[in-house]
Every structure is written in C-alpha cells, then in structure tokens.
Design an enzyme around this catalytic site. Structure first.
Site: not given
Length: 507
Positions: A332, A440
């Site tokens: 991310c 994630h």
C-alpha cells in the site's frame, strides 16, 4: 431486550480490545448470538467488510471471535490520524472529511442520534452486545460531548466493567482515581473491575484487592494473568511498547520498517506465526543488518513517512540493502514509496515528490478511496524470488487513495478479480527482488506464504519446509485460549448476572 456489557479502561492500551474479544468468544461458545460494538475507534489498523465498508481491525477480529461476519455497524465512527492534530473521519465505512481535534470535538454531538440508531439496529439482531470504550472515562475535559465511554453506556443503558492494567504500575491508584473522577450516576454503572496483565503470584494482590473494594464499593471480578496469546492489536501503541518484537533464532529474518504513521501492521501477523520466521519492527538503519526481507508497510501519511525515511537514514540503508540483493516488499503506502514519483495534491498538498526509485512507477493520489475485498492470483512467469508463487490464489482487501502506473522495467504482481473483471495490481522489478502491492492480507493465504518463505530459505541455502500454518484455524485457537484463560481467572457467572440484573432494571 438484548443483554449488554461495556468494558472501559483506566487508560489506553489496558487490554480492552482483547478482553472484549474474549467475552465475545465466551458468549459465542455458550450459544449466544453476540456482536462487538465500539462507537468511535481511533486507529490506523482498519479492514473491509464484505460489502466494501471500512472499519477498525479490532472490531473485525472481535467479530471473528464471536463467529460472525464483520458489519460496519459494529464501528460506526473510525478516526484515522494523518498528523498529530488531524484525522480522517470515516462514518459508517465511508470517508466523510478530515478534521482537527477541536473541530471534531465540537462535531461529536451531531453524531449521537446516528450512533444510537446504529446501536439499536445491531442490538435488535443479537442476543448480546459487548461494547468497548476508548481511552478512559475519566478524561473529564472531554466528558460533556462523550460518545464512546460513559456517554455511550448511557445511550446503550448498559453496565460497565472497568479494566485496569497492572503491568504499567499503579493499578490501585488508577482504579481509585478513575472512579473518583466519575460523576455519581456514572459510578453507579460500574459494576466490577478486572485487573489485567498480571505477572506473578496473585496471592500478593489479595490485601490490595480487599482494600480497593472497601474504598470504592466496586468488586474486583478477577485478575487476568499475562497470557501468551497472539491476537491483533487496535493500533500502533503496541509497537511503541515493543509487543511485536519477535526474538529468538529463526531461519528467515523479516524487518518491517516502523513508520511514524504505520497502518495495518497486522498484515504481518501471519508471518510471525510461522515457526521459521522472525518478524521485527525497525526504526534505525543498523536494525536492517542480516534481514532476509525488508518490508515497507502501509502509511496514513505517505509523503510525511517518506520524508522520515530519508531523515532517519533508513531510505539510504534500504537502497544499499537492495543493491546487495536483499529483497524489498512494499504494501500500500510502502508500495507507493518504492516508486520513482508520487504526485500528491490531495492528502498533504505537497505536490510532486520523488520516491525511493526502486520501482519504475508513478503514483497519483486520488480523491476517492478504494475499499474492497478482493480475490487475487499471482501473475505467471515472474522472475527470481516470486517464480515459484506463479498462479497461486490469494484473498485480501484494498484500502488506498492512490493509483499507480507502471513504466518500463516493471511488470504487474497480481491479477485482482473485481466484479468478474481481472485488473492488474502491484509491480515487480526486472530482477524480481523489489515488488509492491495494494493488497492487504496477502500473507493470510497459507500456500502463498509458505512458498514465498521457502524461496527466502533457498536464498540462504536452506531446504524448504512443508509446514503450513492454517492461519484461520490458528486465530481460532488463539480465541479459544483467551476464552479459557478468562473463564479460569474472571468470574464470568458474575458478569452474566450483572448483565441480566441491568437488563431487568432497564425494562
């Protein structure tokens, strides 16, 4: 009427989140359909519900403990700090605005009606609700607009159990001081105390327990020992206290950079559960020594944390390690930092900034946040470290406000499946030793994680291991261990009695 009980704390990080998960597990084991609830959560660890709503990770793992699917109603307000004074405000799973602390405090009364409605909606579907407070109810400067501690207990008309952390010292003063600062009608709601994180012989506490009960008129329902259970933490306070430092000799050493605004560090819990992996969080260049893999995690302030990397010397240390062929992974915000350029006219207003330059990518921050659960497949014919992972399937989620474009020298890492359409995600360098993704939870997929770790073992001349940790089962076992420990050390029958008595009074 739904049974309900609320755990509040004498301070932050006293263990409320874990004990709420334990009660959720106990009630679930006892046959009650149970849900957690926290009206307002301030944390950078968040997750996604099946319908694409963002909520705190703590309420997600509490829902897992209760054997139910996470629902954004369990955490209607999520505050994600972007600096020391500002936070992104997420209401019912969607970004509403950014606010400073003073503005939000003034705004809170407008949330009360919505919070009451959400709580009542949830309570109408469950046999029991376990509520969690935030910080301490004795924060008298915030009491007049409270929506998460005694203010929430009043809205829910539920009893309160106070949790005190003996590990930090001064536990009896913390209990007495907290109760003394409460108003009389608030103290009436506190029906018991749990002393948490005790190490040693509980007999030594007996005189103090007797005295604090006499002084306050509130019974101590149990003394919870320090349990060796591996559960998620609500936010980065756990890192500050060193909880996530894994010690001991392990074949594979993974260094996760502890960014000032680190988010979703629970991405790496599944790695730490493996018997041949050591995960440790680093804040200085010399801590990268002998790392088998360096991970740049997510961040809620990508450019601010990138500047910190440069000022701390970690940026240069990561570049040097990469030149020595140490693999580097970015997740991310960490993925964005690995690129050539970041254009930010949304999050910080800092404009165009250079990244670490390990991936030939360009990231533009967007106004809209992507929040979704996704299935993914590793791309085929990847180079180097990832070659053995080709075509393996993953499950995870996205939470990001950036869009990243790949330039020559990079190829996508994953295929994400969204509404039946395959979309490329992530990037891999030509040598296969630098890679990043927006996904994630990628290490929660057992086959991928074992294959990946075996590739790291092979780089050290070690044979592969066939041991695969079923991470979902592992987490379930941790919830059961927690519940067992609470049954052994806390008067659960008394908690049931408190809940039933208050239910009768409310009726």
């Amino acid at each position: 009427m739904t049974l309900a009980v609320m755990l509040q704390g004498t301070a932050s990080d006293v263990g409320k989140s874990v004990l709420v998960a334990g009660l959720c597990r106990i009630f679930y084991q006892d046959g009650h359909k149970t849900a957690p609830f926290k009206s307002q959560n301030m944390a950078l660890n968040s997750g996604i519900t099946p319908d694409g709503q963002e909520m705190g990770r703590a309420q997600i793992f509490q829902a897992e403990a209760a054997g139910i699917v996470p629902d954004v109603r369990m955490n209607p307000v999520l505050l994600k700090p972007t600096s020391d004074r500002k936070a992104q405000v997420v209401l019912m799973g969607k970004v509403a605005t950014d606010m400073d602390a003073v503005s939000y405090h003034e705004y809170k009364p407008r949330l009360r009606k919505q919070i009451i409605g959400v709580y009542q909606s949830l309570a109408g579907e469950y046999d029991a609700i376990v509520l969690e407070g935030a910080g301490s109810p004795a924060e008298i400067n915030l009491r007049d607009r409270d929506i998460v501690n005694m203010g929430m207990a009043e809205m829910a008309q539920c009893p309160v159990i106070l949790v005190a952390d003996i590990d930090r010292g001064g536990v009896f003063a913390a209990i007495y001081g907290t109760l003394a600062l409460l108003q009389e009608h608030e103290r009436w709601r506190v029906k018991g105390v749990i002393i948490n994180k005790f190490r040693g012989d509980v007999a030594l506490l007996t005189p103090g327990i007797k005295q604090i009960e006499e002084l306050t008129g509130v019974p101590v329902l149990g003394v919870m020992p320090w349990l060796d259970v591996d559960l998620e933490d609500e936010d980065g306070v756990a890192l500050q206290r060193g909880k996530y430092l894994r010690t001991g000799e392990r074949a594979v050493d993974i260094a996760v950079v502890q960014l000032p605004h680190i988010s979703n560090f629970t991405d790496f819990n599944a790695l730490a559960a493996l018997p041949d992996v050591r995960v440790h969080y680093v804040r200085s260049p010399d801590e990268l020594h002998d790392a088998s893999l360096i991970i740049l995690p997510g961040s809620k302030n990508t450019l601010g944390d990138l500047r910190w990397l440069q000022e701390s010397g970690l940026a240069q240390a990561i570049l040097q390690a990469s030149r020595r062929d140490v693999p580097v992974l970015g997740v991310c915000g960490g993925y964005q930092m690995l690129g050539e350029t970041i254009v930010d006219e949304v999050e910080s207003g800092l404009g165009t900034q250079p990244g670490l330059g390990l991936l030939n990518t360009l990231t533009h921050f967007a106004h809209n946040k992507t929040t979704t659960l996704v299935g993914a497949t590793v791309q085929g014919e990847l180079p180097g470290l990832l070659a053995g992972c080709a075509h393996l399937e993953l499950q995870g989620y996205e939470i990001h406000m950036g869009e990243t474009t790949l330039h020559p020298g990079c190829r996508p890492l994953l295929w994400l499946e969204k509404e039946g359409v395959l979309i490329a995600d992530g990037a891999v360098s030509e040598n296969g030793l630098v890679f990043g993704t927006y996904l994630h939870g990628l290490f929660d997929s057992d086959a991928f994680t074992r294959t990946f770790i075996n590739a790291l073992r092979a780089r050290k001349g070690l044979p592969p291991l066939d041991i695969t940790v079923d991470y979902a089962r592992y987490k379930s076992q941790q919830f059961d261990r927690l519940a067992q420990g609470m049954r052994q050390n806390i008067d659960i029958d008394r908690i049931y009695q408190i809940m039933h008595q208050h239910q009768e009074q409310a009726c």
